[in-house]
Design an enzyme around this catalytic site. Sequence first.
Site, short mmCIF file in Angstrom:
data_model
loop_
_atom_site.label_atom_id
_atom_site.label_comp_id
_atom_site.label_asym_id
_atom_site.label_seq_id
_atom_site.Cartn_x
_atom_site.Cartn_y
_atom_site.Cartn_z
N GLY A 62 -16.71 -0.46 -0.57
CA GLY A 62 -15.67 0.25 -1.27
C GLY A 62 -16.04 0.64 -2.69
N SER A 63 -15.17 1.44 -3.29
CA SER A 63 -15.47 2.04 -4.60
C SER A 63 -15.53 1.01 -5.73
CB SER A 63 -14.44 3.11 -4.92
OG SER A 63 -13.12 2.57 -4.93
N ALA A 126 -10.28 -4.88 -2.22
CA ALA A 126 -9.14 -5.04 -1.32
C ALA A 126 -8.28 -3.79 -1.38
CB ALA A 126 -8.31 -6.27 -1.70
N ASP A 127 -7.55 -3.56 -0.31
CA ASP A 127 -6.62 -2.43 -0.27
C ASP A 127 -5.28 -2.80 -0.88
OD1 ASP A 127 -8.49 -0.78 1.17
OD2 ASP A 127 -8.05 -1.99 2.94
N LYS A 137 -7.53 -5.74 3.93
CA LYS A 137 -8.83 -5.13 3.81
C LYS A 137 -9.15 -4.39 5.10
CE LYS A 137 -12.17 -7.60 2.15
NZ LYS A 137 -12.61 -6.45 1.30
N GLU A 146 -17.08 -7.90 6.41
CA GLU A 146 -16.57 -8.46 5.16
C GLU A 146 -16.07 -9.89 5.36
OE1 GLU A 146 -15.10 -4.27 3.06
OE2 GLU A 146 -13.69 -5.48 4.22
N LYS A 164 -3.41 -2.03 -6.65
CA LYS A 164 -3.51 -2.96 -5.52
C LYS A 164 -2.70 -4.24 -5.72
CE LYS A 164 -6.46 0.09 -4.19
NZ LYS A 164 -7.86 -0.19 -3.85
#
Length: 313
Positions: A62-63, A126-127, A137, A146, A164
């Site tokens: 992820g970013s 994490a989302d 996630k 992950e 988040k």
Amino acid sequence: MSSSEPRPVDVNGEKPSTAGKIDIPPPKTQLDKIETAKRTAAFNAVAAHFKSEYKFVGIGSGSSIVYGVEAISHHLQNHPPPEHHTNWFVPTGWASRKTITAAGLTPIAFDSLPLDAVLEVCFDGADEVDEDLNCIKGGGACLFQEKLVALRSKKFVCIADYRKNQARLLTKWPSIPIEVAPIAYGSVIRELQALGSNDPQLREHSLVKTGPIQTDQSFYIIDAPFPHPLLTSADVKSGEKGKGEGENGAWSVDALAQRIRAINGVLEVGLFHGLNGYETQKAGRTGAEKPVAVYFGMEDGSVKVLGDQGSKE
């Protein structure tokens, strides 16, 4: 390279003393507010939880983790490892491995680790994160790897931006990612509907003719929304919204994760919950899904840290 001193770090609502500056070099390109928040959080997390003598370190997807890798690389440039020591970085997917190699770091595949190897720390994003530090996630379709890496690590440290940080999971993030065997996706969708998911969907490429998105395991992803935010352990203990076992559509994080994981055809569910790494170590074990700390880069340039009583910021 110039360094900057971040705004005060808020740890569980308290302002700890700061010993010196966190060295954050200027970014190579101009960043917007959200990307700046991620980067500031990443440098603070790495400063607190990474050491040059570590042998194995997990790197998520992820970013936000792009900045975590940048921070690790910067740390190693300024604090080289001991002579003849190699830092190995364990990716959680193809994109993660590319981020590691692009930074000049040395990757090692999870299945190439020595059997007795334990990762000192895993950095991941994490989302969404709730007040118990449970995480959603899998937005990037890497949730199985992950979780493998987190469960092989002494501690999981999460890097995220202020969006988040929510009191309950499924507050802003709309659904729970679930990795499933391709042959079973229809059956899994039916079972999710029986659990109360309103309109679970197979994740597909934006170009429809290319079909479903496949993970690094060649599995599919189902995104399962539920009608209510997930209950925390405190919610369940109070009993005000029931036992969290699906009555009136109310699920707790723990109960829903267990029920989804039990569905035939499910490889893994994108709920990271249970004990954290410090708690498992006290019990004589290693590895946990839940982070020991979450570093949130905030809108005002500060960093909010939840969960890490041992933070040295």
